[in-house]
Design a protein around this motif. Structure first.
Motif, PDB file in Angstrom:
ATOM      1  N   MET A  23      12.654  -0.164  43.773  1.00 52.11           N
ATOM      2  CA  MET A  23      11.381  -0.670  44.265  1.00 52.11           C
ATOM      3  C   MET A  23      10.133   0.138  43.950  1.00 52.11           C
ATOM      4  O   MET A  23       9.081  -0.428  43.703  1.00 52.11           O
ATOM      5  CB  MET A  23      11.478  -0.836  45.786  1.00 52.11           C
ATOM      6  CG  MET A  23      12.414  -1.959  46.178  1.00 52.11           C
ATOM      7  SD  MET A  23      12.950  -1.790  47.877  1.00 52.11           S
ATOM      8  CE  MET A  23      11.408  -2.064  48.697  1.00 52.11           C
ATOM      9  N   ALA A  24      10.211   1.471  44.007  1.00 47.50           N
ATOM     10  CA  ALA A  24       8.980   2.275  44.053  1.00 47.50           C
ATOM     11  C   ALA A  24       7.999   1.942  42.943  1.00 47.50           C
ATOM     12  O   ALA A  24       6.820   1.664  43.197  1.00 47.50           O
ATOM     13  CB  ALA A  24       9.335   3.762  44.024  1.00 47.50           C
ATOM     14  N   GLU A  25       8.480   1.936  41.690  1.00 49.20           N
ATOM     15  CA  GLU A  25       7.553   1.721  40.587  1.00 49.20           C
ATOM     16  C   GLU A  25       7.045   0.284  40.580  1.00 49.20           C
ATOM     17  O   GLU A  25       5.885   0.017  40.283  1.00 49.20           O
ATOM     18  CB  GLU A  25       8.248   2.044  39.269  1.00 49.20           C
ATOM     19  CG  GLU A  25       8.697   3.500  39.234  1.00 49.20           C
ATOM     20  CD  GLU A  25       9.537   3.827  38.009  1.00 49.20           C
ATOM     21  OE1 GLU A  25       9.235   3.297  36.929  1.00 49.20           O
ATOM     22  OE2 GLU A  25      10.491   4.597  38.140  1.00 49.20           O
ATOM     23  N   ARG A  26       7.914  -0.641  40.917  1.00 45.29           N
ATOM     24  CA  ARG A  26       7.496  -2.042  40.940  1.00 45.29           C
ATOM     25  C   ARG A  26       6.429  -2.258  42.001  1.00 45.29           C
ATOM     26  O   ARG A  26       5.475  -3.015  41.797  1.00 45.29           O
ATOM     27  CB  ARG A  26       8.689  -2.947  41.205  1.00 45.29           C
ATOM     28  CG  ARG A  26       9.723  -2.899  40.106  1.00 45.29           C
ATOM     29  CD  ARG A  26      10.815  -3.933  40.342  1.00 45.29           C
ATOM     30  NE  ARG A  26      11.675  -4.055  39.175  1.00 45.29           N
ATOM     31  CZ  ARG A  26      12.885  -3.513  39.091  1.00 45.29           C
ATOM     32  NH1 ARG A  26      13.373  -2.834  40.095  1.00 45.29           N
ATOM     33  NH2 ARG A  26      13.604  -3.659  38.003  1.00 45.29           N
ATOM     34  N   ASP A  76       1.227  -7.656  49.616  1.00 44.95           N
ATOM     35  CA  ASP A  76       0.666  -7.927  48.287  1.00 44.95           C
ATOM     36  C   ASP A  76       1.788  -8.167  47.296  1.00 44.95           C
ATOM     37  O   ASP A  76       1.690  -9.018  46.406  1.00 44.95           O
ATOM     38  CB  ASP A  76      -0.133  -6.712  47.784  1.00 44.95           C
ATOM     39  CG  ASP A  76      -1.416  -6.502  48.556  1.00 44.95           C
ATOM     40  OD1 ASP A  76      -1.838  -7.446  49.259  1.00 44.95           O
ATOM     41  OD2 ASP A  76      -1.989  -5.399  48.449  1.00 44.95           O
ATOM     42  N   VAL A  77       2.851  -7.381  47.423  1.00 50.92           N
ATOM     43  CA  VAL A  77       3.968  -7.467  46.498  1.00 50.92           C
ATOM     44  C   VAL A  77       4.876  -8.646  46.866  1.00 50.92           C
ATOM     45  O   VAL A  77       5.245  -9.448  46.023  1.00 50.92           O
ATOM     46  CB  VAL A  77       4.771  -6.155  46.514  1.00 50.92           C
ATOM     47  CG1 VAL A  77       5.935  -6.238  45.551  1.00 50.92           C
ATOM     48  CG2 VAL A  77       3.862  -4.993  46.170  1.00 50.92           C
ATOM     49  N   ALA A  78       5.200  -8.745  48.155  1.00 41.89           N
ATOM     50  CA  ALA A  78       6.113  -9.807  48.584  1.00 41.89           C
ATOM     51  C   ALA A  78       5.528 -11.181  48.285  1.00 41.89           C
ATOM     52  O   ALA A  78       6.262 -12.127  48.007  1.00 41.89           O
ATOM     53  CB  ALA A  78       6.412  -9.665  50.074  1.00 41.89           C
ATOM     54  N   SER A  79       4.202 -11.313  48.321  1.00 38.98           N
ATOM     55  CA  SER A  79       3.595 -12.630  48.134  1.00 38.98           C
ATOM     56  C   SER A  79       3.023 -12.789  46.738  1.00 38.98           C
ATOM     57  O   SER A  79       2.285 -13.727  46.472  1.00 38.98           O
ATOM     58  CB  SER A  79       2.489 -12.827  49.166  1.00 38.98           C
ATOM     59  OG  SER A  79       1.421 -11.943  48.887  1.00 38.98           O
ATOM     60  N   PHE A  80       3.358 -11.875  45.823  1.00 40.80           N
ATOM     61  CA  PHE A  80       2.684 -11.830  44.523  1.00 40.80           C
ATOM     62  C   PHE A  80       2.608 -13.178  43.823  1.00 40.80           C
ATOM     63  O   PHE A  80       1.571 -13.605  43.358  1.00 40.80           O
ATOM     64  CB  PHE A  80       3.400 -10.817  43.624  1.00 40.80           C
ATOM     65  CG  PHE A  80       2.649 -10.484  42.377  1.00 40.80           C
ATOM     66  CD1 PHE A  80       1.623  -9.562  42.394  1.00 40.80           C
ATOM     67  CD2 PHE A  80       2.950 -11.112  41.169  1.00 40.80           C
ATOM     68  CE1 PHE A  80       0.913  -9.243  41.244  1.00 40.80           C
ATOM     69  CE2 PHE A  80       2.250 -10.794  40.015  1.00 40.80           C
ATOM     70  CZ  PHE A  80       1.232  -9.862  40.052  1.00 40.80           C
ATOM     71  N   ARG A  81       3.734 -13.876  43.744  1.00 33.79           N
ATOM     72  CA  ARG A  81       3.741 -15.150  43.013  1.00 33.79           C
ATOM     73  C   ARG A  81       3.897 -16.342  43.943  1.00 33.79           C
ATOM     74  O   ARG A  81       4.159 -17.452  43.511  1.00 33.79           O
ATOM     75  CB  ARG A  81       4.851 -15.140  41.967  1.00 33.79           C
ATOM     76  CG  ARG A  81       6.235 -15.014  42.592  1.00 33.79           C
ATOM     77  CD  ARG A  81       7.302 -14.817  41.558  1.00 33.79           C
ATOM     78  NE  ARG A  81       8.472 -14.165  42.126  1.00 33.79           N
ATOM     79  CZ  ARG A  81       9.681 -14.730  42.157  1.00 33.79           C
ATOM     80  NH1 ARG A  81       9.879 -15.928  41.655  1.00 33.79           N
ATOM     81  NH2 ARG A  81      10.688 -14.072  42.679  1.00 33.79           N
ATOM     82  N   VAL A 109      13.291  -9.917  51.868  1.00 33.15           N
ATOM     83  CA  VAL A 109      12.169 -10.653  51.287  1.00 33.15           C
ATOM     84  C   VAL A 109      11.643  -9.936  50.055  1.00 33.15           C
ATOM     85  O   VAL A 109      11.443 -10.522  48.983  1.00 33.15           O
ATOM     86  CB  VAL A 109      11.048 -10.808  52.346  1.00 33.15           C
ATOM     87  CG1 VAL A 109       9.737 -11.169  51.691  1.00 33.15           C
ATOM     88  CG2 VAL A 109      11.453 -11.854  53.370  1.00 33.15           C
ATOM     89  N   LEU A 110      11.452  -8.643  50.201  1.00 34.35           N
ATOM     90  CA  LEU A 110      10.869  -7.863  49.119  1.00 34.35           C
ATOM     91  C   LEU A 110      11.805  -7.811  47.915  1.00 34.35           C
ATOM     92  O   LEU A 110      11.399  -8.037  46.782  1.00 34.35           O
ATOM     93  CB  LEU A 110      10.605  -6.450  49.646  1.00 34.35           C
ATOM     94  CG  LEU A 110       9.542  -5.630  48.939  1.00 34.35           C
ATOM     95  CD1 LEU A 110       8.259  -6.421  48.780  1.00 34.35           C
ATOM     96  CD2 LEU A 110       9.270  -4.377  49.757  1.00 34.35           C
ATOM     97  N   ILE A 111      13.068  -7.553  48.173  1.00 31.58           N
ATOM     98  CA  ILE A 111      13.985  -7.325  47.061  1.00 31.58           C
ATOM     99  C   ILE A 111      14.208  -8.631  46.291  1.00 31.58           C
ATOM    100  O   ILE A 111      14.238  -8.651  45.069  1.00 31.58           O
ATOM    101  CB  ILE A 111      15.315  -6.703  47.558  1.00 31.58           C
ATOM    102  CG1 ILE A 111      15.960  -5.884  46.461  1.00 31.58           C
ATOM    103  CG2 ILE A 111      16.317  -7.712  48.012  1.00 31.58           C
ATOM    104  CD1 ILE A 111      15.457  -4.497  46.369  1.00 31.58           C
ATOM    105  N   LEU A 112      14.316  -9.759  46.996  1.00 24.76           N
ATOM    106  CA  LEU A 112      14.545 -11.020  46.273  1.00 24.76           C
ATOM    107  C   LEU A 112      13.273 -11.487  45.574  1.00 24.76           C
ATOM    108  O   LEU A 112      13.333 -12.043  44.489  1.00 24.76           O
ATOM    109  CB  LEU A 112      15.080 -12.084  47.220  1.00 24.76           C
ATOM    110  CG  LEU A 112      16.547 -11.856  47.636  1.00 24.76           C
ATOM    111  CD1 LEU A 112      17.061 -13.005  48.487  1.00 24.76           C
ATOM    112  CD2 LEU A 112      17.449 -11.678  46.421  1.00 24.76           C
ATOM    113  N   SER A 113      12.123 -11.257  46.176  1.00 26.49           N
ATOM    114  CA  SER A 113      10.913 -11.692  45.489  1.00 26.49           C
ATOM    115  C   SER A 113      10.690 -10.842  44.239  1.00 26.49           C
ATOM    116  O   SER A 113      10.146 -11.319  43.252  1.00 26.49           O
ATOM    117  CB  SER A 113       9.697 -11.633  46.424  1.00 26.49           C
ATOM    118  OG  SER A 113       9.317 -10.308  46.634  1.00 26.49           O
TER     119      SER A 113
END
Lengths: 102, 571
Positions: free
Chosen positions: B127-130, B141-146, B468-472
């Motif tokens: 996750m960190a770099e992504r 911001d990341v979880a909802s990116f797309r 949520v974060l990992i699957l998105s």
């Protein structure tokens, strides 16, 4: 809808190689960490006496070197990834970013 | 001042009487004397508060933009951020809670520590770099990116708030107990002081102040813990075996003093060298392990730290430093906990007439400081432990406030058209509200073990934010509906099972038996979240789902390379 630069980078063979290599390395390290930790948790779950067994003539139990070992393993794996990424992956992403005009 | 309990009042008076002769004062060192001569503690505490207020003032001048407030303008280096992360992590729960756990049950405390640590490599690898490449201020911001912004952001904000609240309660309870013990202040006053100070830091200094307070405290705490562990080991000729053996003898002695037979007492003493009392059944062990490991990867105030560094390389470096410091710290905590068994558990100066630890079970490390370094060092350690809590509480509050202002207000309510100034104002109002709620709940939950409360926060984070974060990030076919449904299901099940678990259903609500007999919900709630995200995304045929899936290709390239991710400082 799609960003031109991103689409171009996606076609770049270096990008594909990077994603493949890094993905495999990261997945491997993740598996090692998961296996070590959940192996330890399963020992706690199913064989507590093993962890409580003294390793020498004193009271220090097997669980202590094992537990401390997992802490050290976590730090070591992290270091391994960072070293590989700094030496290897960063050059590729920097080149890709430069070509994308950043 | 100390809400005198009649039973305790008599010995305290007796001690005050003996304290008239200097020799007796040295050997007894009891309650009455402590309150009278605790000036070193108060002075060091005051010095620390002044220092942090100075930092806040300095930071306030540099906090001009939204980016400054939320993420210190992205100008923190990897090493600094690593220390700050370690600071966020070496919370009251770690220092006081884990050493208290070891003090009570021995080995079980190490199980906590390990679980808290092993999430870090996972964060780094996956996750960190992504996160750094995709996000700006909050993990949403990341979880909802797309995805469609309003639903995903609303979910992320609510789940952030619930995690933050549980975590906050734990910290505030720890702080309240500490001040109560040191200054004899009634617990509610102590809690209010913590609430006020952290409000000041966050309100005026934002992330810059929060980060630097965190760094200062991390350095102090590491120094302190190193000294304590070395002092303990020194007494045992730097032989851990000798330390453990002494601890086993002490526990055996305590058990036989409590009326156990010889073999029973010996078994009780030896039990601190292996896992036991705390984690009873396999389901709880696994569930608990999952909560700790994956919860780390879903803690909003930790995830937010990845936006304070300029790029992916620094994000990576932060994790390495953080993991190293945290691992080192937990090894120290283990020594400190065992040291407390030997040096504190048998010393009547640290016990109340009933034989329990004065100031509550969480104070083992603080008493140990007194035992090895006297009043001066006690003052220093208390000031540092208190600083620890303040810093963590500030970081938590900031992440809760940005979830409300950046995710709920600016993106959901104003559809991304909010003025930066208004957004900041909402954020600051939220800080004040959160502080109020935390103070109230802190008073309500006074008696809870702080490490347990933190593990609940981890369970929620592991069941909502993490899936949520990992699957998105990693699954192409993930959709808005899937994420919202799955994340919500995970959080709700985790909450429900927690309420039905022994800690709340039996201990707080007073029912006979728990409807959910295990100590952590994660073994069920986290897989449920993954399952629901997967199933709902698969079945999702909405027009939005097509957009969500199409967005994956771009997101992937950006997350892998950082192309398109302008430096946070430029916003």
């Amino acid at each position: 809808m799609r960003d031109e630069r991103l689409a171009r980078a996606a076609q770049d063979p270096r990008y594909r190689a990077l994603v493949r290599r890094r993905g495999r390395f990261a997945a491997g390290l993740t598996l090692v960490m998961l296996a070590a930790y959940f192996g330890y948790v399963l020992l706690i779950a199913f064989d507590k006496p093993l962890l409580a067994r003294p390793i020498g003539h004193g009271v220090t139990s097997l669980g202590i070197p094992l537990g401390v070992g997992i802490i050290l393993l976590a730090v070591a794996l992290t270091g391994l990834y960072v070293r590989r990424a700094n030496r290897d992956y960063d050059a590729v992403t920097a080149a890709l970013r430069a070509e994308a005009g950043e | 001042m100390t809400r005198p309990v009649p039973a305790a009042a008599v010995p305290a008076a007796a001690l005050a009487f003996f304290a008239a002769s200097p020799a007796a004062a040295d050997s007894l060192g009891g309650e009455a004397q402590r309150q009278a001569t605790n000036w070193p503690a108060i002075l060091m505490f005051a010095a620390f508060v002044l220092l942090t207020l100075g930092i806040t003032r300095w930071a306030a001048k540099r906090t001009r933009s939204r980016a400054d407030f939320y993420t210190a303008g992205g100008g923190i280096t990897g090493f600094q951020n690593g220390l700050a992360i370690a600071g966020d992590y070496m919370s009251a729960a770690s220092f006081l809670g884990i050493s208290a756990q070891i003090f009570a049950d021995g080995y079980d405390g190490l199980v906590y520590s390990i679980g808290f640590l092993v999430g870090w490599p996972i964060i780094l690898f996956l996750m960190a770099e992504r996160l750094r490449n995709l996000g700006r201020y909050t993990f949403a911001d990341v979880a909802s990116f797309r995805f469609a912004q309003p639903p995903v952001r609303s979910f992320a904000a609510l789940s952030t708030l619930s995690v933050v609240l549980f975590y906050l309660i734990a910290q505030i309870v720890g702080a309240g107990q500490l001040i109560k013990l040191l200054f004899g202040l009634p617990y509610p006053y102590a809690v209010v002081i913590v609430g006020l100070l952290m409000t000041l830091y966050v309100l005026f200094g934002g992330m810059i102040a929060t980060t630097w307070v965190q760094i200062v405290k991390a350095v102090l705490l590491l120094g302190c813990a190193t000294f304590m562990a070395l002092a303990v080991l020194w007494r045992f000729g730097f032989s851990p075996e000798a330390l453990f053996a002494a601890a086993v003898r002490v526990k055996t002695g305590l058990a036989s003093a409590a009326g156990a037979g010889a073999s029973e007492a010996a078994a009780k003493g030896a039990s601190i060298m292996g896992p036991g009392n705390f984690i009873k059944d396999p389901v709880s062990a696994l569930s608990f392990g999952m909560a700790l490991m994956f919860g780390t990867a879903g803690l909003p105030h930790i995830l937010m730290r990845f936006f304070t560094v300029p790029d992916a390389r620094q994000a990576r470096t932060s994790v390495l430093w953080a993991t190293g410091w945290i691992g080192y710290f937990y090894i120290l905590t283990f020594v400190i906990g065992f040291g407390a068994i030997v040096l504190v558990a048998t010393d009547p100066a640290f016990l109340d007439p009933a034989g329990a630890l004065r100031g509550g079970g969480n104070m083992a490390a603080v008493h140990l400081a007194d035992a090895i370094g006297g009043n001066l060092f006690l003052g220093f350690v208390s000031a540092v432990a208190f600083a620890t809590i303040l810093a963590v509480v500030a970081g938590l509050t900031l992440s809760g406030a940005s979830a409300v202002s950046h995710d709920l207000y600016a993106t959901v309510l104003r559809r991304g058209r909010a003025q930066a100034r208004d957004e900041l104002r909402v954020s600051r109002v939220t800080v004040v509200l959160l502080a109020l709620v935390a103070i109230l709940l802190g008073i309500l939950f006074e008696k809870q073990n702080v490490a347990f409360m933190v593990s609940l926060a981890f369970a929620l984070a592991a069941s909502g934010n993490f899936p949520v974060l990992i699957l998105s990030l990693l699954w192409k076919d993930c959709t808005t509906r899937g994420v919202v449904a799955g994340g919500t299901a995970g959080v709700l099940l985790a909450l429900l099972l927690t309420i039905l678990s022994p800690a709340i259903w039996v201990t707080i609500l007073g029912h006979e038996t728990a409807l959910y007999p295990f100590s952590s919900p994660t073994l069920f709630s986290m897989p449920l979240a993954f399952l629901v995200i997967w199933a709902v995304s698969r079945l999702d045929r909405s027009p939005r789902a097509a957009i969500d899936r199409e967005g994956y290709a771009d997101q992937r390239v950006r997350s892998e390379t950082g192309i398109g991710a302008a430096r946070a400082a430029e916003h």
